[in-house]
Scaffold this active site. Structure first.
Site, PDB file in Angstrom:
ATOM      1  N   LYS A 138     -12.050 -12.663  -6.583  1.00 60.74           N
ATOM      2  CA  LYS A 138     -12.826 -12.525  -5.362  1.00 60.74           C
ATOM      3  C   LYS A 138     -13.995 -11.566  -5.618  1.00 60.74           C
ATOM      4  O   LYS A 138     -13.849 -10.616  -6.389  1.00 60.74           O
ATOM      5  CB  LYS A 138     -11.864 -11.939  -4.319  1.00 60.74           C
ATOM      6  CG  LYS A 138     -12.385 -11.824  -2.939  1.00 60.74           C
ATOM      7  CD  LYS A 138     -11.292 -11.286  -2.028  1.00 60.74           C
ATOM      8  CE  LYS A 138     -11.924 -10.453  -0.941  1.00 60.74           C
ATOM      9  NZ  LYS A 138     -10.974  -9.725  -0.111  1.00 60.74           N
ATOM     10  N   LYS A 167       0.786  -1.236   0.000  1.00 60.13           N
ATOM     11  CA  LYS A 167       0.000   0.000   0.000  1.00 60.13           C
ATOM     12  C   LYS A 167       0.809   1.272   0.000  1.00 60.13           C
ATOM     13  O   LYS A 167       0.269   2.334   0.225  1.00 60.13           O
ATOM     14  CB  LYS A 167      -0.935   0.026   1.205  1.00 60.13           C
ATOM     15  CG  LYS A 167      -2.178  -0.785   0.986  1.00 60.13           C
ATOM     16  CD  LYS A 167      -3.226  -0.450   2.013  1.00 60.13           C
ATOM     17  CE  LYS A 167      -4.434  -1.325   1.827  1.00 60.13           C
ATOM     18  NZ  LYS A 167      -5.205  -1.449   3.047  1.00 60.13           N
ATOM     19  N   LYS A 178     -16.817  -5.160  -4.154  1.00 60.42           N
ATOM     20  CA  LYS A 178     -17.835  -4.123  -4.372  1.00 60.42           C
ATOM     21  C   LYS A 178     -17.441  -3.197  -5.507  1.00 60.42           C
ATOM     22  O   LYS A 178     -18.273  -2.507  -6.070  1.00 60.42           O
ATOM     23  CB  LYS A 178     -18.097  -3.341  -3.089  1.00 60.42           C
ATOM     24  CG  LYS A 178     -16.921  -2.522  -2.619  1.00 60.42           C
ATOM     25  CD  LYS A 178     -17.313  -1.564  -1.518  1.00 60.42           C
ATOM     26  CE  LYS A 178     -16.136  -0.643  -1.230  1.00 60.42           C
ATOM     27  NZ  LYS A 178     -15.660  -0.583   0.097  1.00 60.42           N
TER      28      LYS A 178
END
Ligand code: TRP
Length: 336
Positions: A203, A115, A206
């Protein structure tokens, strides 16, 4: 009494994957053990702010707790729900533990590597995230920490920090169980990944563009049934479970098992060898849409007030314990 503890980051909207993979297993675990263990379920709002939220943090936070309640979480005197930032000892202890954890340790954390390592714009919170998480656990003598595999490295770090502090200053912290023990304790609920309905190699997310790829917990149950009927499977003509080679059909079997709280083996045995994929889809569509309709009806009845009251009660309990633990650590460091 031992403690089962988990923090949940606030999320703007929950997919069926989040629900079946994390929220529901945690709810079932809590319901199973809440007579013999302390169960701490808290909203990791301080962890949440490492990135911007859409939808509003407070609104999402209330929704998250409501979803646990709607999923069937039973709250008794051993179940404690609180907001991390409402336990100020968390921030104080994190600073002290920042002086225990090393750059080398934190630099090796996968989440940080992925990240933002090496980017000037990466905020310090992303780097320090695991120390805050260690604090969450050590403040309350957490023994079992139900989390996904991606968080195991943080639990190992928490153990290392606890062992180091205890070694230098005496028995201050309870060392949480090893991750191998954690995995055993969670049983088969660990590592469940519900797949994208259109591209089952991925996976469920959203952020998927295609509407048919994902099921949101607030979706209309009838539309959801249609999405499941159109899910990608394969053309092998015989139902079987094999996540690598046949992710689509396996995903449906997994969903069916989880929604009905049945062992996967049993569901697979029931369908194995059958050739009519449509029957399986129909059954899964019915299971999911019934579950969603019940869930949404319960969700609608839970008021904000109810949630605030629960959290405030939890925070009273949490602050008492946390302040006592912080004082111990402050004394060890001669701050008190
Ligand atoms: N880091 C966890 C996650 O991203 C959330 C979390 C924060 C947590 N503090 C915790 C989980 C303490 C378990 C225990 O999912």
């Amino acid at each position: 009494m031992k403690t089962i503890l988990t923090g949940i980051r606030v999320n703007s909207e929950l997919t069926l994957g989040n629900f079946l993979g994390a929220l529901l297993p945690m709810t079932r675990l809590a319901n199973k053990y809440s007579d013999e263990y302390n169960i701490n379920i808290f909203v990791a709002d301080l962890h949440t702010i490492i990135a911007e939220q859409d939808g509003g943090l407070q609104h999402n936070l209330l929704m998250l707790i409501k979803m646990y309640l709607a999923a069937g979480l039973k709250v008794n005197d051993n179940v404690h729900i609180y907001r991390q930032s409402y336990v100020p000892a968390t921030s104080e202890m994190t600073w002290i533990l920042n002086c225990v954890a090393t750059m080398g340790e934190l630099g090796r954390m996968i989440q940080y590597k992925e990240k933002g390592r090496g980017e000037d714009s990466c905020n310090v919170g992303i780097f320090d995230y695991p120390v805050l998480m260690a604090t969450d656990i050590l403040l309350f003598d957490g023994n079992y920490i139900p989390v996904g595999q991606d968080q195991f490295q943080h639990i190992e770090l928490t153990r290392d920090i606890a062992i180091r502090v205890n070694h230098r200053y005496g028995e201050i912290f309870t060392v949480p169980e090893k991750t191998s023990e954690q995995a055993k304790f969670m049983g088969s609920n660990d590592g469940i990944r519900i797949r994208d309905l259109v591209n089952p190699e991925k996976k469920m997310s959203k952020s998927a563009k295609a509407e048919n790829s994902k099921i949101m917990m607030t979706d209309d149950p009838e539309k959801v049934a249609k999405k499941i009927m159109s899910a990608t499977t394969d053309s092998l003509g015989e139902i079987d479970f094999d996540l690598k080679k046949r992710p689509g059909i396996s995903n449906l079997l997994q969903i069916e098992a989880l929604v009905n709280d049945r062992p996967l083996d049993e569901v697979v045995a029931e369908w194995k060898g059958k050739s009519n994929y449509g029957d399986l889809k129909k059954k899964v569509a019915e299971s999911v849409s019934t579950m969603l309709a019940d869930f949404q009806a319960r969700l609608a009845k839970i008021t904000d007030e109810e949630v605030y009251e629960l959290m405030e009660t939890g925070e009273k309990y949490a602050n008492k314990l946390a302040n006592a633990k912080l004082l111990k650590l402050q004394k060890a460091f001669e701050l008190r």
